[in-house]
Every structure is written in C-alpha cells, then in structure tokens.
Motif scaffolding. Structure first.
Motif, PDB file in Angstrom:
ATOM      1  N   LYS A   1       0.816  -1.218   0.000  1.00 51.45           N
ATOM      2  CA  LYS A   1       0.000   0.000   0.000  1.00 51.45           C
ATOM      3  C   LYS A   1       0.851   1.269   0.000  1.00 51.45           C
ATOM      4  N   GLY A   2       0.396   2.286  -0.712  1.00 45.52           N
ATOM      5  CA  GLY A   2       1.042   3.590  -0.678  1.00 45.52           C
ATOM      6  C   GLY A   2       2.024   3.815  -1.814  1.00 45.52           C
ATOM      7  N   ASN A   3       2.473   5.105  -1.948  1.00 46.20           N
ATOM      8  CA  ASN A   3       3.446   5.434  -2.997  1.00 46.20           C
ATOM      9  C   ASN A   3       4.854   5.051  -2.564  1.00 46.20           C
ATOM     10  N   ILE A   4       5.834   5.365  -3.399  1.00 49.07           N
ATOM     11  CA  ILE A   4       7.204   4.886  -3.144  1.00 49.07           C
ATOM     12  C   ILE A   4       7.783   5.446  -1.837  1.00 49.07           C
ATOM     13  N   VAL A   5       7.421   6.714  -1.498  1.00 51.68           N
ATOM     14  CA  VAL A   5       7.922   7.322  -0.251  1.00 51.68           C
ATOM     15  C   VAL A   5       7.336   6.581   0.957  1.00 51.68           C
ATOM     16  N   VAL A   6       6.029   6.342   0.899  1.00 53.97           N
ATOM     17  CA  VAL A   6       5.345   5.638   1.995  1.00 53.97           C
ATOM     18  C   VAL A   6       5.926   4.230   2.147  1.00 53.97           C
ATOM     19  N   ARG A   7       6.122   3.578   1.006  1.00 49.97           N
ATOM     20  CA  ARG A   7       6.643   2.209   1.036  1.00 49.97           C
ATOM     21  C   ARG A   7       8.048   2.154   1.625  1.00 49.97           C
ATOM     22  N   THR A   8       8.877   3.145   1.227  1.00 47.38           N
ATOM     23  CA  THR A   8      10.246   3.187   1.744  1.00 47.38           C
ATOM     24  C   THR A   8      10.221   3.354   3.257  1.00 47.38           C
ATOM     25  N   ARG A   9       9.340   4.251   3.731  1.00 45.71           N
ATOM     26  CA  ARG A   9       9.237   4.469   5.175  1.00 45.71           C
ATOM     27  C   ARG A   9       8.763   3.191   5.872  1.00 45.71           C
ATOM     28  N   LYS A  10       7.843   2.501   5.212  1.00 40.24           N
ATOM     29  CA  LYS A  10       7.305   1.265   5.802  1.00 40.24           C
ATOM     30  C   LYS A  10       8.382   0.198   5.980  1.00 40.24           C
ATOM     31  N   MET A  11       9.409   0.269   5.118  1.00 37.14           N
ATOM     32  CA  MET A  11      10.459  -0.755   5.174  1.00 37.14           C
ATOM     33  C   MET A  11      11.229  -0.736   6.500  1.00 37.14           C
ATOM     34  N   SER A  12      11.133   0.395   7.250  1.00 41.17           N
ATOM     35  CA  SER A  12      11.842   0.458   8.535  1.00 41.17           C
ATOM     36  C   SER A  12      11.330  -0.628   9.481  1.00 41.17           C
ATOM     37  N   ALA A  13      10.068  -1.018   9.312  1.00 38.11           N
ATOM     38  CA  ALA A  13       9.494  -2.078  10.164  1.00 38.11           C
ATOM     39  C   ALA A  13      10.207  -3.410   9.951  1.00 38.11           C
ATOM     40  N   VAL A  14      10.857  -3.536   8.805  1.00 34.57           N
ATOM     41  CA  VAL A  14      11.597  -4.774   8.519  1.00 34.57           C
ATOM     42  C   VAL A  14      13.095  -4.550   8.724  1.00 34.57           C
TER      43      VAL A  14
END
Lengths: 263, 253
Positions: free
Chosen positions: B168-181
């Motif tokens: 879900k979300g655009n590339i910026v949102v997705r990149t930020r989400k990657m911090s959870a991993v």
C-alpha cells in the motif's frame, strides 16, 4: 471458530508437509505439539493467511482465508512469533503497541485506549516510554503479546511463548495467557514444553509428519508413548504415577491428592 | 538451521581443488567483463549454463532458479538503459547486454559456491595467499546470505501479522514502511555478528599465527590442466578483445 477442513500444504510444489488436517477450535486453550518438522508452524500460519491451503480450506469465523489478506485476518487472529524481537522497530513501547491499531486505521483516541488496555492486560502499564529492546526477555514476550492484543483479535497464536525465559518470567507469561483466556480469547499454544501443556492446555493436538495423530483432552494425551514423538512426560506426572495418582495438573494438586488419600 | 549454497555431488567440478576453481571462476568473471556485445554476453551465459550442467551436474532448471533473485536488478538495468542512452533501441540493447553480464557473473559465483564446501573455499583462498581472516570473512558473508533471506521473511511475516502491508502507498510511503523490517533485521544481524565473534574467539580464533588444517588440499593433474586452460582462455579473450576489438561496442563513443 477456526475451522480447518482436509488441509494439505506443500511448499513450492514439493512434498506435502500437511496431509489432510481436520481441526476446529473456539474460545479455548489448545496446545499444538509435535516434534521439529511436524508441521505445527505451517498449520498455524494458515490461520491468519500467511500461508494459503494447497488443498482444503481454512475458515475463521466463516471467512475463507484464501479470499482475505493477512491484514484483514489480523483483526481476527493475532500471531505472536517465537522471537519477539522480530517485531520491534519503534523507539518506545507505546509506539510499538500502537503500530497494529494504526495499520487498522483506528482513530487516535481509540489507539490510546487500545494501547493502554493491551499493556494493562499483559502487566506492562508504566512501560510506555521504555525502549522495546531495553526490556528483559519475559517483558519482551509480554510486549509482543500486547502488540498483537491491541488489534483486538478473537484468537491468539503463541509460538513457543516461554522458550528461553527464566522461572519468574515464565510464570508471568503463563498468568497473562490465563487472563487472556478468561477474557474470552481462543488461544493456540505452539510448544515443546510439556509442563506448559500440563499447566495450561484444555485440549491437545499432536502433529507428526504432517498428520494429526491426536486431538483431545489433556489427561489421555499423557497416556500416549510420547517418546515416539520426541516429547517427554513431565516429571510431575511421572512422580504422580509412582505415587499411585493417575493425573494432576500441578504440585499443589499432587500434594492435595496424597494428603487426602494416603497421608 | 544452517543454509549454504553447497550441494553434495560427484561431478568434475566437485572433484577439483578449490584453488583451481577459484582461478577458473576469476578468469570466467574477467572474460565476462571484457565483452559487452549482447550476442557475446548471451552466448557466454548459455555456455556457462551448459558447462554448469556438464561439469557441475547442476540442472539447467536449478541454475535458472538460482538466478531468480537477480530478476529485479536485471529488469531495472533493461529499463534504465534506454532512458539514459539514446537512441533508445541501442540503449535497450546495452541494457540487455549488461543484464546478461550480470546474470552470467551471478551464475559463475553460484556454481563455485554450489560445488565447493565453505571450508574448502576458505582453504583455497588462504593457500592462494589471502590472510585467513579475509577468507573467513568472505565465506561467512556468503554463508549468511540465505540465512538473512529467511530472517527477512520471518520478520516480514511477523509485521504482516500486525496489519503491515508493504504493497500500500506510494514509493515514499513504502520506503518508510520498510523500517518495520530493516530495523529488526539490522538488530538481529548485529546480534548474530557479535555472538559469532564471541564464538570464534572462545574457540581460540587468532591464537596461533600459522593455522593447520585437518583436511589438507592437494593439487592434482586435472587441477593444473583446469588452471592452464582457464588462463589460456582468458589470454585468448584478451587478445580478441584488445587485438581485434571483438565483442565490444563503444558505449560512450
């Protein structure tokens, strides 16, 4: 109700690791046991959609897991992984617990309520500003449970929740699991710890080489030759049998039966 | 659980001394880097696939399966080249050529790892003059790639169970989400590295200047033939490339 019908699972077209499993559970504590590689985690990962059936079906309160995403199913089934640290990435306990409800797009007020309730449920009130990685092993385990609990699932899957914990921490986790059951959660315990099964479980499901070989009450489960499945009868039960007591769940029960009958 | 690339077998490559395989693989990597004509790079990929099947007894399907993780990088290369290089058709051809190079480089490395046990690989590097610490570092690095992959999947599963959706979300949102991993992955990796260093030290790693080996390796006739053959092939490739300009298209000319 979690309902599994004739479930088969194979990873990438290899041999079946689950073979024709039929299973259902409601709001009870079910221990899922079996030797390494018997398919316990593979089965459990079907309950929140992390794995989809190769054949057969898995339904959670009537919802077919094949038709729903993990995020949708996480509202119903919470999965606490064996290593709690695999979840932690926020700088505070509060933010860590809030992550789930945020994903579910809850309001700020609702998130605060849920975090507070989840931390209270696992006995971690007052830890909100602590860093998750600074907690002790037992506290991390309870925080992992709170992280999932804040999503208010009906069912909880706990993968080896007491592994590596000292006696005190283990006791707190056991108390937490009991209180969750009392609050109406269905709990699936994946464990090798037969003492935990004896202490907590209401029902046991034994898997062996991907097949269900036992599904029933705890007492008859311990009559099975467990060594065959690389499991060991708890010392308490061995002692009880030598003392002529057929089945007890705790040391207190054993003392009570002896003092009532013999002493 | 320990995951390595090595597959037990009785092929010609398995029977070679690791030094011969290291020299052979290095020559192959150099040859691959010499050419950028898509016809040559494509032919080299096919040749390596066939050699891997004939001499390493690794099925073509297995070799292609190993290359799967490189697909995103390959697609990125093919898409990016026509964007930055005009005319677009030539840019596309260069993209294909570089992608083929990438795949062949990966394949040679995978074949080396699949036919050489980790212990022998370190021994080979050390006998070729590399300090033992370097050999061990390379070997541990390679050995942990599959472990890290499995760890990443476990962490992703744990976060998905908390309603985390990468898609879900655009590339910026997705990149930020990657911090959870990325954060749990970094913590777990650092912990593993720390524990590994303690485990090595507690087994007297670095105590003696000259290490001995339990199973020593010895070069035989076929190992010398392999080394000579691969060096001759490298010499021929160098001659073709620089003597005749064969297989090279000037990208910046």
């Amino acid at each position: 109700m979690i309902e599994v019908r004739n479930l088969y699972h194979a990873y990438r077209g290899e041999n079946y690791v689950l073979k024709g499993i039929n299973f259902s559970m409601g709001k009870e504590i079910v221990a899922l046991v079996g030797p390494n590689g018997s398919g316990k985690t593979t089965l459990a990962k079907h309950f929140n959609g992390l794995l989809k059936p190769t054949k057969g079906s898995v339904k959670i309160d009537g919802l077919d897991t094949r038709e729903h995403t993990v995020a949708e199913l996480s509202r119903l089934v919470g999965y606490v992984f064996q290593n709690p640290e695999h979840m932690f990435f926020e700088e505070s306990v509060f933010k860590e617990v809030a992550f789930g409800p945020k994903n579910l797009e809850k309001s700020e007020d609702e998130i605060r309520k849920r975090v507070s309730w989840a931390l209270k449920s696992v006995g971690l009130e007052g830890y909100e500003e602590r860093a998750p990685y600074s907690l002790s092993g037992g506290e991390k385990q309870r925080l992992a449970i709170a992280c999932v609990l804040s999503m208010k699932p009906k069912y909880l899957i706990l993968d080896e929740p007491t592994t590596g914990l000292d006696a005190k921490a283990e006791k707190r986790v056991v108390e937490t699991i009991r209180s969750l059951k009392d609050n109406g959660h269905g709990i699936l315990l994946i464990t090798h710890d037969m003492n935990l099964v004896l202490e907590l479980a209401e029902r046991v499901v034994l898997l062996y080489k991907g097949e269900k070989v036992y599904d029933g009450p705890v007492e008859p489960f311990f009559d099975i030759a467990l060594e065959r499945y690389s499991l060991e009868t708890p010392e308490l039960l061995k002692l009880a049998k030598k003392l002529g007591v057929s089945f007890v769940r705790s040391t207190d029960e054993l003392i009570a039966s002896i003092s009532g009958g013999v002493l | 659980m320990i995951h390595t690339f090595y597959r037990e077998n009785d092929s010609f490559l398995h029977s070679l001394d690791p030094r011969a395989k290291i020299v052979g693989s290095t020559s192959a990597l150099a040859i691959i880097l010499l050419f950028n004509d898509p016809i040559i790079t494509g032919s080299l990929l096919v040749s390596v696939l066939i050699l891997g099947r004939l001499f390493g007894k690794i099925s073509i399907r297995e070799q292609l399966r190993l290359l799967k993780p490189l697909i995103p990088l390959v697609l990125f290369t093919i898409i990016l080249w026509p964007v930055i290089y005009k005319p677009r058709l030539e840019g596309f051809m260069f993209g294909v050529s570089f992608a083929l190079r990438l795949l062949t480089l990966g394949l040679v490395t995978f074949i080396l790892l699949m036919t050489t046990p980790q212990r022998e690989l370190i021994q080979g590097f050390v006998k070729l003059g590399l300090p033992y610490e370097f050999g061990l570092t390379i070997s541990i690095g390679l050995r942990y790639i599959p472990t890290l992959y499995i760890l990443t999947r476990n962490i992703m599963d744990a976060q998905r169970s908390r309603g985390w959706e990468m898609e879900k979300g655009n590339i910026v949102v997705r990149t930020r989400k990657m911090s959870a991993v990325m954060i749990p992955l970094l913590v777990a990796s650092l912990k593993t590295a720390h524990e590994l260093s303690i485990a090595l030290e507690s087994r007297a790693f670095g105590a003696g200047k000259r290490r001995t080996f339990l199973h020593d390796i010895k070069m035989g006739k076929k190992d010398y033939i392999t080394i000579v053959t691969s060096l001759v092939l490298l010499g021929v490739a160098l001659y073709l490339r620089y003597g005749f300009g064969f297989g090279h298209i000037n990208v910046y000319g």
